[in-house]
Design an enzyme around this catalytic site. Structure first.
Site, PDB file in Angstrom:
ATOM      1  N   SER A 133       0.876  -1.174   0.000  1.00 34.39           N
ATOM      2  CA  SER A 133       0.000   0.000   0.000  1.00 34.39           C
ATOM      3  C   SER A 133       0.907   1.216   0.000  1.00 34.39           C
ATOM      4  O   SER A 133       2.069   1.125   0.443  1.00 34.39           O
ATOM      5  CB  SER A 133      -0.859  -0.005   1.265  1.00 34.39           C
ATOM      6  OG  SER A 133      -1.460   1.255   1.468  1.00 34.39           O
ATOM      7  N   TYR A 146      -1.543  -1.729  10.494  1.00 34.75           N
ATOM      8  CA  TYR A 146      -1.601  -1.821   9.018  1.00 34.75           C
ATOM      9  C   TYR A 146      -0.366  -1.173   8.409  1.00 34.75           C
ATOM     10  O   TYR A 146       0.284  -1.751   7.532  1.00 34.75           O
ATOM     11  CB  TYR A 146      -2.879  -1.138   8.546  1.00 34.75           C
ATOM     12  CG  TYR A 146      -3.200  -1.279   7.068  1.00 34.75           C
ATOM     13  CD1 TYR A 146      -3.995  -2.324   6.605  1.00 34.75           C
ATOM     14  CD2 TYR A 146      -2.741  -0.351   6.139  1.00 34.75           C
ATOM     15  CE1 TYR A 146      -4.316  -2.429   5.261  1.00 34.75           C
ATOM     16  CE2 TYR A 146      -3.054  -0.456   4.790  1.00 34.75           C
ATOM     17  CZ  TYR A 146      -3.856  -1.497   4.361  1.00 34.75           C
ATOM     18  OH  TYR A 146      -4.176  -1.607   3.016  1.00 34.75           O
TER      19      TYR A 146
HETATM   20  P1  NAD Z   1     -11.189  -6.216  -0.467  1.00 38.46           P
HETATM   21  O1  NAD Z   1     -11.605  -6.238   0.966  1.00 38.46           O
HETATM   22  O2  NAD Z   1     -12.057  -5.555  -1.433  1.00 38.46           O
HETATM   23  O3  NAD Z   1     -10.824  -7.697  -0.918  1.00 38.46           O
HETATM   24  C1  NAD Z   1      -9.931  -8.446  -0.131  1.00 38.46           C
HETATM   25  C2  NAD Z   1     -10.098  -9.927  -0.383  1.00 38.46           C
HETATM   26  O4  NAD Z   1      -9.175 -10.612   0.502  1.00 38.46           O
HETATM   27  C3  NAD Z   1     -11.506 -10.423  -0.054  1.00 38.46           C
HETATM   28  O5  NAD Z   1     -11.945 -11.306  -1.058  1.00 38.46           O
HETATM   29  C4  NAD Z   1     -11.320 -11.128   1.284  1.00 38.46           C
HETATM   30  O6  NAD Z   1     -12.238 -12.198   1.493  1.00 38.46           O
HETATM   31  C5  NAD Z   1      -9.889 -11.636   1.164  1.00 38.46           C
HETATM   32  N1  NAD Z   1      -9.275 -11.899   2.469  1.00 38.46           N
HETATM   33  C6  NAD Z   1      -9.269 -11.103   3.559  1.00 38.46           C
HETATM   34  N2  NAD Z   1      -8.631 -11.693   4.568  1.00 38.46           N
HETATM   35  C7  NAD Z   1      -8.220 -12.900   4.123  1.00 38.46           C
HETATM   36  C8  NAD Z   1      -7.514 -13.970   4.706  1.00 38.46           C
HETATM   37  N3  NAD Z   1      -7.112 -13.951   5.989  1.00 38.46           N
HETATM   38  N4  NAD Z   1      -7.255 -15.065   3.947  1.00 38.46           N
HETATM   39  C9  NAD Z   1      -7.686 -15.130   2.665  1.00 38.46           C
HETATM   40  N5  NAD Z   1      -8.369 -14.143   2.067  1.00 38.46           N
HETATM   41  C10 NAD Z   1      -8.634 -13.039   2.783  1.00 38.46           C
HETATM   42  O7  NAD Z   1      -9.741  -5.512  -0.463  1.00 38.46           O
HETATM   43  P2  NAD Z   1      -8.945  -4.802  -1.665  1.00 38.46           P
HETATM   44  O8  NAD Z   1      -9.221  -3.357  -1.610  1.00 38.46           O
HETATM   45  O9  NAD Z   1      -9.137  -5.548  -2.934  1.00 38.46           O
HETATM   46  O10 NAD Z   1      -7.460  -5.006  -1.114  1.00 38.46           O
HETATM   47  C11 NAD Z   1      -6.558  -5.970  -1.638  1.00 38.46           C
HETATM   48  C12 NAD Z   1      -5.174  -5.660  -1.129  1.00 38.46           C
HETATM   49  O11 NAD Z   1      -4.798  -4.345  -1.556  1.00 38.46           O
HETATM   50  C13 NAD Z   1      -5.078  -5.653   0.392  1.00 38.46           C
HETATM   51  O12 NAD Z   1      -3.836  -6.196   0.792  1.00 38.46           O
HETATM   52  C14 NAD Z   1      -5.135  -4.188   0.734  1.00 38.46           C
HETATM   53  O13 NAD Z   1      -4.504  -3.908   1.954  1.00 38.46           O
HETATM   54  C15 NAD Z   1      -4.392  -3.590  -0.453  1.00 38.46           C
HETATM   55  N6  NAD Z   1      -4.694  -2.185  -0.696  1.00 38.46           N
HETATM   56  C16 NAD Z   1      -5.957  -1.775  -1.001  1.00 38.46           C
HETATM   57  C17 NAD Z   1      -6.171  -0.424  -1.229  1.00 38.46           C
HETATM   58  C18 NAD Z   1      -7.549   0.110  -1.587  1.00 38.46           C
HETATM   59  O14 NAD Z   1      -7.711   1.346  -1.661  1.00 38.46           O
HETATM   60  N7  NAD Z   1      -8.547  -0.713  -1.826  1.00 38.46           N
HETATM   61  C19 NAD Z   1      -5.131   0.501  -1.131  1.00 38.46           C
HETATM   62  C20 NAD Z   1      -3.870   0.040  -0.812  1.00 38.46           C
HETATM   63  C21 NAD Z   1      -3.656  -1.312  -0.601  1.00 38.46           C
END
Ligand code: NAD
Length: 257
Positions: A133, A146
């Site tokens: 991130s 985080y």
């Molecule tokens: P999301 O919540 O939309 O999707 C996350 C997915 O991960 C879901 O399908 C969930 O079921 C799965 N998940 C959660 N915990 C889990 C576990 N313990 N084991 C297996 N699966 C698990 O999230 P996203 O926005 O798609 O985020 C994906 C990645 O990107 C994450 O690591 C998040 O920290 C990172 N990220 C997201 C953003 C954003 O703005 N959305 C920004 C920076 C980083």
């Protein structure tokens, strides 16, 4: 056929990466906790998407995902993407909060990286992408665990790159900015329409919009491919310029007056 494992593939960024890799011709094993959303992804993506239900905080879940990917083809790609939004400042949290957050965000990535390299070493070929991130390089308020975990992911990447560069395995990090996913929807401030809340979130980046999961998937697909053949141990911010800026005060009137 080549195969890849994508963690957190049921929704959001992971779902977009899985779809992109399937479109590129890979067999993709999606490891996720959410079995209903995995089933929907399977319906939409077809036979080349295979669901494995499991928790990235469990070492054996990664082993099961790797087994499935190796049954289907030559394992060449691994994306450690699963994550949770984990809010809390240091004075607000306890050991349980820290340990549960680190288990998913940090240990999940470390476990995935370890199993990926073990499985890729015999063929001396493979690419690992870790989704961190922008919070891995700049701290957000009230995101103690985080922020720390996302910073650790940069060192997972560098460590793997240093140890396995000579063995044909590359490893890189993507630093997403604010991306429109279910995680982001869940964290939007109350009292605003979703469109308005996203518009305001978007204004935090110089490009004045939030990113789309497909824009992360594009970079992940590149990093997994031979097009990135000399790229390892580094991070790419895909953030609309957010981390390029210090304070978000507007020194210029861009309104055309
Ligand atoms: P999301 O919540 O939309 O999707 C996350 C997915 O991960 C879901 O399908 C969930 O079921 C799965 N998940 C959660 N915990 C889990 C576990 N313990 N084991 C297996 N699966 C698990 O999230 P996203 O926005 O798609 O985020 C994906 C990645 O990107 C994450 O690591 C998040 O920290 C990172 N990220 C997201 C953003 C954003 O703005 N959305 C920004 C920076 C980083």
């Amino acid at each position: 056929m080549t195969s890849a494992v994508v963690t957190g593939a049921a929704l959001g960024i992971g779902r977009a990466i899985a779809g992109r890799l399937v479109a590129d011709g890979m067999h993709v094993v999606g490891l996720d906790l959410n079995d209903d959303a995995l089933a929907t992804a399977r319906d939409e993506l077809g036979d080349r998407f295979e669901a494995v239900v499991g928790d990235v905080g469990d070492w054996n879940a990664h082993e099961r995902a790797a087994d499935a990917a190796q049954r289907a083809g030559e394992l060449r790609g691994w994306v450690n993407n699963a994550g949770v939004d984990w809010v809390g400042a240091a004075h607000e949290i306890d050991a349980d909060h820290i340990e549960r957050g680190l288990r998913v965000l940090q240990l999940g990535t470390m476990y995935g990286a370890c199993i990926a390299v073990r499985r890729m070493l015999p063929a001396r070929a493979g690419s690992i992408v870790n989704i961190s991130s922008i919070q891995g390089v700049v701290a957000f308020p009230r995101y103690f665990t985080y922020d720390v975990a996302k910073a650790a992911i940069l060192m997972v990447t560098r460590s793997i790159a240093v140890d396995y560069g000579a063995h044909g395995i590359r490893c890189n990090t993507i630093l997403p900015g604010c991306i429109e996913t279910p995680m982001t929807y869940a964290g939007l401030p109350p009292g605003l329409s979703r469109d308005e809340a996203l518009r305001r979130e978007g204004e935090l980046a110089p490009m004045l919009r939030v990113g789309q999961p497909a824009e992360i998937a594009e970079v992940a697909a590149f990093l997994l491919s031979d097009r990135a053949s000399y790229l390892t141990g580094t991070e790419i911010a895909v953030d609309g310029g957010a981390t390029a800026r210090c304070f978000p005060y507007p020194p210029l009137d861009t309104g055309g007056e």
